[in-house]
Design an enzyme around this catalytic site. Structure first.
Site, short mmCIF file in Angstrom:
data_model
loop_
_atom_site.label_atom_id
_atom_site.label_comp_id
_atom_site.label_asym_id
_atom_site.label_seq_id
_atom_site.Cartn_x
_atom_site.Cartn_y
_atom_site.Cartn_z
N ASP A 34 -2.34 1.95 -4.34
CA ASP A 34 -3.71 2.21 -3.75
C ASP A 34 -4.53 1.08 -4.33
O ASP A 34 -4.50 0.45 -5.44
CB ASP A 34 -4.27 3.48 -3.78
CG ASP A 34 -3.18 4.47 -3.24
OD1 ASP A 34 -2.56 4.01 -2.26
OD2 ASP A 34 -3.11 5.69 -4.03
N HIS A 77 0.84 -1.29 -0.02
CA HIS A 77 -0.06 -0.03 0.05
C HIS A 77 1.04 1.13 0.05
O HIS A 77 0.32 2.33 -0.38
CB HIS A 77 -0.86 0.02 1.20
CG HIS A 77 -2.40 0.56 0.90
ND1 HIS A 77 -2.43 1.56 0.02
CD2 HIS A 77 -3.66 0.20 1.15
CE1 HIS A 77 -3.58 2.12 0.25
NE2 HIS A 77 -4.41 1.36 0.59
#
Lengths: 392, 470
Positions: A369, A365
């Protein structure tokens, strides 16, 4: 002339190495080309061969120490030869050392001396306690009777209730896996996306090409080969997934090198298909069969397991429906593919039985995204369900 | 009027082994330390115990050895030799005391002469000649005030006819005969001493054997040796009455032994019996320290019942050895500094510096059998040791008790030449878990008394070399 043995640089990405085991002790005779030291990099462990013949005069870095590449780790000199600091000759530092060494999984080198009292040693022998697992409480960490008794008490609880246990030292490939997976799982913020994909077209493609590939190169074509091709193709459209994080920079890698996880008897290894995007399906099949064979025989070189940019873990043949894989650092993502199951789905306005498989993407992450990863996974789905797009 | 209290990190009451060793240890760790001594610097060990008695015993042994070898023509010289022995003893004491003084000043330890008494658990008042002269304060206090002899009815020490060990050290003449009450190791040391100078001795012990705290075999062999040297040994014997009559042998002792009553006359009676903690003048109740059987009660960390107050050495009882005090002092300091170490009493050697010497470490055969069931014994008599034969030291033996499975040494008992030195082979082996089989692998120099230790280890498996089997 004395020779200084240095920590070899065994790959472009290798910056440091850990000395796992000295296969020769100080004072031992060693011939050029003879295995000298077992070294672990962040990917692999291997035996490094002596660059010179002579006597191993001095070990400069001991087992367990991690040093940057090209750091002197030992001195080899002729018998009786005086070795002065200034006389030591460093070998030319090659950018990369040739890699004859194979993946070394188990070594029979003499074990490290354990400081233990005679009585403690006898009790440990009788009770089959591995002394290397015990922390000594005596002077200078010497293992004394009490330590062994405590270990017995702790380790083998009521013998009737609990079967006695065998310990396996965490070393070699197991240690690498343990270290890297822990690092990844602790340091990389994982997130997971899953999609169920219709495999009809993909299976048909496999069926169509299988015989032809076999005829051409006498190798089997597998679903995994097709998936490698699919991933390579999707990655070209999503360069952000084909990246790694280093410090505070994200590096987009130009090469698309896809690692394929292969289960071994005592671990797991991920050989890499380099330039997978530039390879034909036949070439992928040939390369992957060869790498798999080498992996089973423990003959993979460091080059063959390094430099991956994305990993595929296919657990379909292991009967798994769906799973979340741990990212293989420093890569950004890993795709976990489950088995193909015939199941009823809503297709073309009615319920039909179709072969379906779960695809789960684990991503870092810090780099990507949810939306980016979703778009990538959907492109994978598009390619799997419409293989002709691979030709575009 | 008293001055402001002086503040230290640690106050130690007593400068004997239980006081000076922790003083040095803690000073070296950076604590500011005050030691309060009411009598002689170095306490009993340096002034009235270990050191002076060893000096005297050595001189007595020399006299005895020369006498046995027929080298002494005029036995009347014994009186002057005894006086010289006392002088040599004084010189030795002086040397160790001044040595200690230097060590304490090297580590900047404040030594205060005077009587310490608690004002509260953190404050010590120091008195000289009954007058308060100083007040000291510290967060940690270590009581190492030693022990004093305890009189038991009906025998009371008067310093003249009925004397204690302190009085021996200031004697000017040898007594014509002597009764010694107490057959423990100190009683035996004095027995040896006077016996060497030819003084007729009656040794009275209330237990059923002399050296009741040591290995039974040592007691039995020792009694035999004393009998050979014409010492009258009475065991299971107690004094029921004592009478004084003006004459050459002024003391009439009536002793009951196994129901039989017998009265004998002595010139002097030496009492080396029970002792109690030297705590009378400490105002110990102000420190909230609990006592047990006349000694200060401590846990295995040498902590008393009062936080911040520790105790070490004779004042806590258990046994009266300087090396026990050293060990306890060290444990006390380690605990003060936050390391939770515990005193290990099994590893404290028991030593008799008489003739012959005797020393023990660990469990006796009885204790070991009780704890382990079956044990194995290896034994070797000095009689069969080359060095012993060469030097005429034929009495005694080395006995090693080990457990059967791993050969771990549980106890070592030595009677004979240099036993108090040889015992450290046992201490080292036990402390560091070296078993009988490892001893067998050691090369011992020949000829040495120590070889008997090797032979005893070999004998554990019936493999002794220099000994007839069976």
């Amino acid at each position: 002339m004395a020779t200084t043995v240095i920590m070899p640089k065994l790959g472009l990405t290798m910056t440091e190495g850990t000395i796992e085991k000295w296969l020769k002790q100080e004072g031992d005779r060693v011939e050029k080309g003879e295995p000298l030291v077992e070294i672990i990099t962040e990917k692999i462990n291997f035996q490094y061969e002596s660059p010179a013949s002579g006597v191993l005069r001095k070990i400069l870095h001991h087992e367990g120490e991690t040093v940057p590449v090209t750091t002197p780790i030992a001195i080899i000199a002729e018998e009786g030869e005086a070795v002065a600091e200034g006389e030591m000759v460093k070998p030319e530092v090659p950018v990369e050392v040739p890699l004859p060494a194979a993946v070394q999984r188990e070594s029979k080198a003499p074990s490290k001396r354990i400081f233990v009292s005679p009585i403690a040693r006898k009790i440990a022998q009788e009770k089959r306690i591995d002394l290397s697992t015990i922390q000594g409480s005596g002077p200078m960490g010497r293992i004394i009777k009490m330590d062994v008794l405590k270990a017995i008490e702790k380790g083998v609880a009521p013998p009737v209730r609990k079967p006695s246990e065998k310990t396996i030292p965490l070393k070699g490939i197991r240690r690498i896996i343990a270290k890297r997976m822990t690092e990844s799982f602790q340091n990389v913020p994982h997130f997971y996306l899953s999609l169920e994909i219709d495999m009809t077209a993909c299976l048909a493609l496999h069926e169509q090409l299988r015989e032809e590939v076999e005829r051409r190169v006498r190798q089997r074509l597998t679903l995994t080969d097709i998936l490698v091709k699919v991933i390579a193709s999707a990655l070209k459209e999503h360069p952000i997934i084909n990246s790694r994080i280093e410090g505070d920079q994200i590096h987009l890698i130009e090469e698309i090198n896809i690692g394929v996880a292969i289960a071994l008897e005592d671990g797991l290894i991920v050989p890499v298909i380099r330039h997978a995007d530039q390879k034909s399906l036949t070439e992928i099949a040939v390369t992957l069969r060869e790498l798999t064979q080498k992996a089973k025989e423990g003959k993979l070189s460091l080059e063959e397991v390094g430099g991956g940019t994305f990993t595929l873990s296919n657990m379909g043949m292991l009967g798994i429906d769906k799973f979340n894989a741990i990212i293989n650092p420093p890569e950004c993502s890993i795709l976990g593919v489950g088995r193909t199951v015939q199941k009823p789905v809503f297709y073309g306005g009615e319920i039909k039985v179709r072969p379906m498989a779960w695809f789960s993407l684990s991503s870092d992450h810090r780099i990507v995204d949810g939306a980016t990863a979703a778009s990538f996974l959907n492109d994978i789905k598009k390619l799997v369900e419409n293989p002709p797009y691979l030709l575009l | 009027m008293q001055n402001e209290p002086k503040i230290f990190d640690l106050i130690i009451i007593g400068s004997g082994p239980g006081g000076y060793l922790p003083a040095i240890l803690s000073a070296q760790k950076g604590l500011s330390v005050a030691v309060v001594e009411k009598r002689d610097l170095g306490g009993t060990c340096l002034n009235r115990g270990c050191i002076p008695t060893k000096a005297l015993l050595h001189e007595a042994f020399l006299w005895d050895a020369f006498d046995q070898s027929g080298l002494i023509r005029n036995k009347d010289e014994v009186a002057s030799h005894f006086k010289k022995a006392l002088e040599k003893k004084n010189a030795a004491v002086q040397q160790v005391v001044s040595g200690l003084r230097n060590l304490l000043s090297r580590d900047r330890i404040t030594v205060i002469q005077g009587e310490a008494c608690f004002l509260n658990p953190r404050t010590i008042g120091v008195k000289r000649d009954g007058k308060a002269v100083e007040t000291l304060e510290a967060d940690r206090i270590l009581i190492a005030s030693g022990a004093v002899p305890k009189d038991e009815n009906p025998v009371k020490r008067d310093g003249r006819y009925v004397i204690g060990s302190d009085d021996v050290l200031t004697m000017t003449d040898l007594p014509a005969n002597l009764a010694i009450i107490g057959g423990g190791r100190r009683g035996l040391e004095f027995t040896t001493f006077f016996n060497a100078y030819g003084v007729p001795i009656t040794l009275i012990e209330k237990e059923n054997r002399i050296l009741p705290k040591m290995e039974r075999e040592i007691s039995i062999r020792c009694k035999g040796l004393l009998a050979k040297r014409k010492v009258k040994v009475l065991t299971e014997a107690s004094v029921v009455s004592i009478d004084f009559i003006e004459r050459e042998m002024p003391v009439d002792l009536t002793v009951v032994q196994k129901g039989k009553k017998e009265t004998s006359s002595f010139q002097k009676v030496l009492v080396v019996g029970e002792r109690r903690g030297n705590i009378e003048d400490l105002d110990i109740e102000k420190a909230s320290v609990s006592l047990k059987d006349g000694f200060i009660f401590v846990d295995s960390h040498m902590k008393t019942s009062s936080a911040g107050i520790y105790a070490a050495g004779d004042v806590v009882g258990k046994a009266f050895y300087a090396h026990k005090a050293f060990h306890e002092g060290k444990i006390a300091v380690e605990n003060m500094l936050g390391k939770e170490s515990e005193a290990d009493y099994r590893m404290i050697p028991k030593c008799l510096y008489g003739y012959p010497e005797a020393a023990s470490i660990g469990l006796t055969e009885e204790e070991a059998t009780k704890e382990y069931g079956e044990v194995q014994i290896g034994k070797f008599p000095f009689m069969a040791c080359g060095r012993s034969i060469a030097t005429g030291n034929l009495e005694g033996m080395v006995k090693i008790i080990s457990e059967k499975k791993y050969g771990e040494i549980l106890g070592v008992h030595i009677l004979g030449p240099h036993a108090t030195e040889l015992i450290h082979l046992g201490t080292m082996a036990m402390r560091h878990e070296i078993g009988v089989e490892e001893i067998k692998e050691m090369i011992f120099a020949h000829p040495t008394f120590s070889e008997s230790f090797l032979e005893a280890a070999l004998d554990t498996y019936g493999e002794a070399i220099h000994m007839m089997k069976g």
